[in-house]
Design an enzyme around this catalytic site. Sequence first.
Site, PDB file in Angstrom:
ATOM      1  CB  ALA A  70      -0.581  -0.395   0.991  1.00  0.00           C
ATOM      2  N   GLY A 103       1.095  -4.858   1.387  1.00  0.00           N
ATOM      3  CA  GLY A 103       0.075  -5.754  -0.181  1.00  0.00           C
ATOM      4  C   GLY A 103      -0.239  -5.579  -1.379  1.00  0.00           C
ATOM      5  CD  GLU A 126      -1.618  -8.399   2.506  1.00  0.00           C
ATOM      6  OE1 GLU A 126      -2.159  -6.858   2.300  1.00  0.00           O
ATOM      7  OE2 GLU A 126      -2.600  -8.368   3.778  1.00  0.00           O
ATOM      8  CD  GLU A 183       1.980  -5.743   5.946  1.00  0.00           C
ATOM      9  OE1 GLU A 183       2.198  -6.263   5.955  1.00  0.00           O
ATOM     10  OE2 GLU A 183       1.322  -6.145   4.752  1.00  0.00           O
TER      11      GLU A 183
END
Length: 263
Positions: free
Chosen positions: A68, A113, A116, A136
């Site tokens: 992100a 992300g 992910e 994270e």
Amino acid sequence: MSEEAPSFLVERANGVGFVTLNRPDQLNAVNNAIRSGLPAALRELDADPSVAVMVVRGAPGRAFCAGADVKEMRAPDSVIAERRRMINHAWIDNLDKLNKPVIASIHGFCLGGGLELALACDIRIASADASFGLPETALGLIPGGGGTQRLPRVIGLGRALDLMLTGDRIKPEEALRIGLITRLVDTQEQLAEETVKLAERIAARPPLATNAVKEAVRSGFELDLATGLTLEKTLFALLQVTEDKIEATTAFKEKRKPVFKGK
Ligand code: CO8
């Protein structure tokens, strides 16, 4: 790269749909344009009869995706609203609803992300410069794009917890060893070539059977064995009457190459 450049690109060639994250200067970090546009782009490719397989990749450079966009992160006004937003806009979860196979083609950083996103794909292939991690907790967060749930399903509970609790980055040889990726090539050029070859090879197979395998395995993984076996039998029975199945068995008997229509 100017700010006007699209954050991701969509292309189609020989039965394969490509979605390319296109912010190489920012290591393809996921901004709002990607979060809102990428699921719709994949849905469109999934519905396109000229496309049999999809590929998610990063623009050439140093990253598949570094996660992100940390620079866009803001404290939410309300945690209730933030929880609602996370659930309603769970953009990576949209990949679970795709019928066709999705290949993640991974070079460079594949973090947060980005990992992910790759975990929500069906096949992960990488080049030797790739590195994988879920950092994270270093940001005071946890993986919020499915990492806590999909990583243990792919590599097992112990290894997933180790990666998430330490935030350690692993090399592709290790990723291959633990099953996080299933294919590894040397260079980014080879990755591009091998990804296309792999996607086209799958695209040349009878698409209804390909999609049914994906459904049987993915849905079955969340079911108890007996229910999963019933699902498998139902899909098998449905395929028995398809034109492609009849063509495949006829071509086998006639010793010729089958021609599939996706019917
Ligand atoms: N967000 C925004 N910009 C980034 C990001 C990122 N995640 N990663 C790198 N960049 C930018 C840098 O700011 C820099 O930009 P600029 O040149 O304008 O300053 C450029 O990319 C190059 O990066 P670096 O200079 O930092 O390159 P280094 O080689 O020194 O370091 C690293 C590379 C190690 C990858 C480093 O950039 C880094 O640690 N990045 C952050 C990785 C990270 O923490 N990712 C997880 C983010 S949190 C997350 O993904 C939660 C997901 C929750 C929901 C799912 C939604 C996707």
